[in-house]
Design a protein around this motif. Structure first.
Motif, PDB file in Angstrom:
ATOM      1  N   SER A  51       9.065 -71.574 -14.154  1.00 23.46           N
ATOM      2  CA  SER A  51       7.801 -71.809 -13.472  1.00 23.46           C
ATOM      3  C   SER A  51       6.819 -70.674 -13.735  1.00 23.46           C
ATOM      4  O   SER A  51       7.200 -69.597 -14.184  1.00 23.46           O
ATOM      5  N   GLY A  52       5.572 -70.921 -13.386  1.00 24.45           N
ATOM      6  CA  GLY A  52       4.523 -69.928 -13.565  1.00 24.45           C
ATOM      7  C   GLY A  52       4.277 -69.087 -12.333  1.00 24.45           C
ATOM      8  O   GLY A  52       4.894 -69.268 -11.282  1.00 24.45           O
ATOM      9  N   GLY A  53       3.334 -68.172 -12.460  1.00 28.03           N
ATOM     10  CA  GLY A  53       3.017 -67.230 -11.397  1.00 28.03           C
ATOM     11  C   GLY A  53       2.515 -67.885 -10.129  1.00 28.03           C
ATOM     12  O   GLY A  53       2.834 -67.438  -9.018  1.00 28.03           O
ATOM     13  N   ALA A  54       1.716 -68.953 -10.240  1.00 30.02           N
ATOM     14  CA  ALA A  54       1.179 -69.609  -9.049  1.00 30.02           C
ATOM     15  C   ALA A  54       2.305 -70.207  -8.204  1.00 30.02           C
ATOM     16  O   ALA A  54       2.311 -70.079  -6.974  1.00 30.02           O
ATOM     17  N   ILE A 121      13.844 -73.513 -11.510  1.00 23.97           N
ATOM     18  CA  ILE A 121      13.611 -73.305 -10.081  1.00 23.97           C
ATOM     19  C   ILE A 121      13.193 -74.623  -9.454  1.00 23.97           C
ATOM     20  O   ILE A 121      13.665 -75.015  -8.406  1.00 23.97           O
ATOM     21  N   GLY A 122      12.302 -75.327 -10.112  1.00 24.01           N
ATOM     22  CA  GLY A 122      11.824 -76.602  -9.606  1.00 24.01           C
ATOM     23  C   GLY A 122      10.779 -77.165 -10.549  1.00 24.01           C
ATOM     24  O   GLY A 122      10.674 -76.751 -11.687  1.00 24.01           O
ATOM     25  N   GLY A 123      10.019 -78.111 -10.071  1.00 24.72           N
ATOM     26  CA  GLY A 123       8.982 -78.720 -10.894  1.00 24.72           C
ATOM     27  C   GLY A 123       9.436 -80.053 -11.459  1.00 24.72           C
ATOM     28  O   GLY A 123      10.563 -80.502 -11.262  1.00 24.72           O
ATOM     29  N   SER A 124       8.551 -80.674 -12.204  1.00 20.59           N
ATOM     30  CA  SER A 124       8.825 -82.012 -12.733  1.00 20.59           C
ATOM     31  C   SER A 124       9.831 -82.011 -13.879  1.00 20.59           C
ATOM     32  O   SER A 124      10.368 -83.055 -14.227  1.00 20.59           O
ATOM     33  N   GLY A 140      15.673 -73.661  -6.829  1.00 23.30           N
ATOM     34  CA  GLY A 140      14.635 -73.657  -5.793  1.00 23.30           C
ATOM     35  C   GLY A 140      14.515 -75.023  -5.158  1.00 23.30           C
ATOM     36  O   GLY A 140      15.508 -75.690  -4.891  1.00 23.30           O
ATOM     37  N   ASP A 141      13.257 -75.452  -4.985  1.00 22.07           N
ATOM     38  CA  ASP A 141      12.964 -76.694  -4.280  1.00 22.07           C
ATOM     39  C   ASP A 141      12.663 -77.828  -5.255  1.00 22.07           C
ATOM     40  O   ASP A 141      11.683 -78.529  -5.111  1.00 22.07           O
ATOM     41  N   GLY A 142      13.492 -78.009  -6.257  1.00 23.72           N
ATOM     42  CA  GLY A 142      13.286 -79.086  -7.214  1.00 23.72           C
ATOM     43  C   GLY A 142      13.628 -80.426  -6.606  1.00 23.72           C
ATOM     44  O   GLY A 142      14.574 -80.551  -5.821  1.00 23.72           O
ATOM     45  N   VAL A 143      12.876 -81.435  -6.979  1.00 23.85           N
ATOM     46  CA  VAL A 143      13.037 -82.753  -6.366  1.00 23.85           C
ATOM     47  C   VAL A 143      14.421 -83.356  -6.630  1.00 23.85           C
ATOM     48  O   VAL A 143      14.936 -84.111  -5.817  1.00 23.85           O
ATOM     49  N   THR A 144      15.061 -83.004  -7.732  1.00 24.14           N
ATOM     50  CA  THR A 144      16.395 -83.546  -8.031  1.00 24.14           C
ATOM     51  C   THR A 144      17.525 -82.673  -7.471  1.00 24.14           C
ATOM     52  O   THR A 144      18.683 -82.843  -7.840  1.00 24.14           O
TER      53      THR A 144
END
Length: 177
Positions: A51-54, A121-124, A140-144
């Motif tokens: 993931s990125g900084g944001a 960590i997460g993301g699509s 992290g908080d990944g949807v899967t």
């Protein structure tokens, strides 16, 4: 007018409490062309999608570069498989010694072609991996997350969710779109 985006969430950045438990039908999933494929049980490398900084700032995480380097060290302590590092596109990053970095413009599906597992960590990206039959480790908080391993220790033997659970997850996710 400046084109800006806002994200509004309730309780979490991912619908992890709904997907897989909601019981939605398959009509939207089929319209999207989402079809579960068998899990790949072997592969040559580990793909680290970062993931990125944001995202890190919003989640209260340390810098992406520091966390990626730490995660690579933890993986190398457990697995002999080579690691392909895929940092967030279009953001400066520190290369990590001893790993191959994905080339700009390469699609995630191409990077996953020889993957044994994807770590993120997460993301699509975790949905892309699922649709390619690549197991994931979600840190992290990944949807899967409910269909995945959640610790680096599972890097050589990731969880392979039953096809019924994957299908229901995709049915429910389609109703979140």
């Amino acid at each position: 007018i400046k084109n800006e985006h806002a994200r509004i969430v309730l309780g979490s950045t991912q619908p992890t409490e709904l997907v897989g438990r909601w019981g939605k039908p398959d009509d939207r999933r089929l319209r999207f062309g989402w079809h579960p494929v068998p899990w790949r049980e072997t592969g040559d490398n580990i793909v680290l999608v970062w993931s990125g900084g944001a995202y890190h700032a919003g989640a209260g995480l340390r810098s992406p570069d520091d966390m990626a380097a730490e995660t690579v060290a933890r993986i190398k302590a457990i697995s002999k498989r080579p690691i392909l590092y895929r940092p967030k596109p279009k953001r400066p990053f520190k290369p990590i010694q001893g790993v191959t970095t994905s080339q700009p413009g390469v699609l995630l599906e191409q990077d996953l072609q020889n993957a044994h597992v994807m770590v993120t960590i997460g993301g699509s990206s975790c949905v892309n991996a699922l649709l390619c039959g690549i197991p994931s480790i979600i840190l992290g908080d990944g949807v899967t997350r409910g269909l995945s391993s959640t610790t680096i220790e599972a890097v050589d033997t990731p969880y392979l969710a039953p096809v019924e659970d994957v299908t229901q997850f995709l049915n429910d996710l389609a109703y979140c779109q």
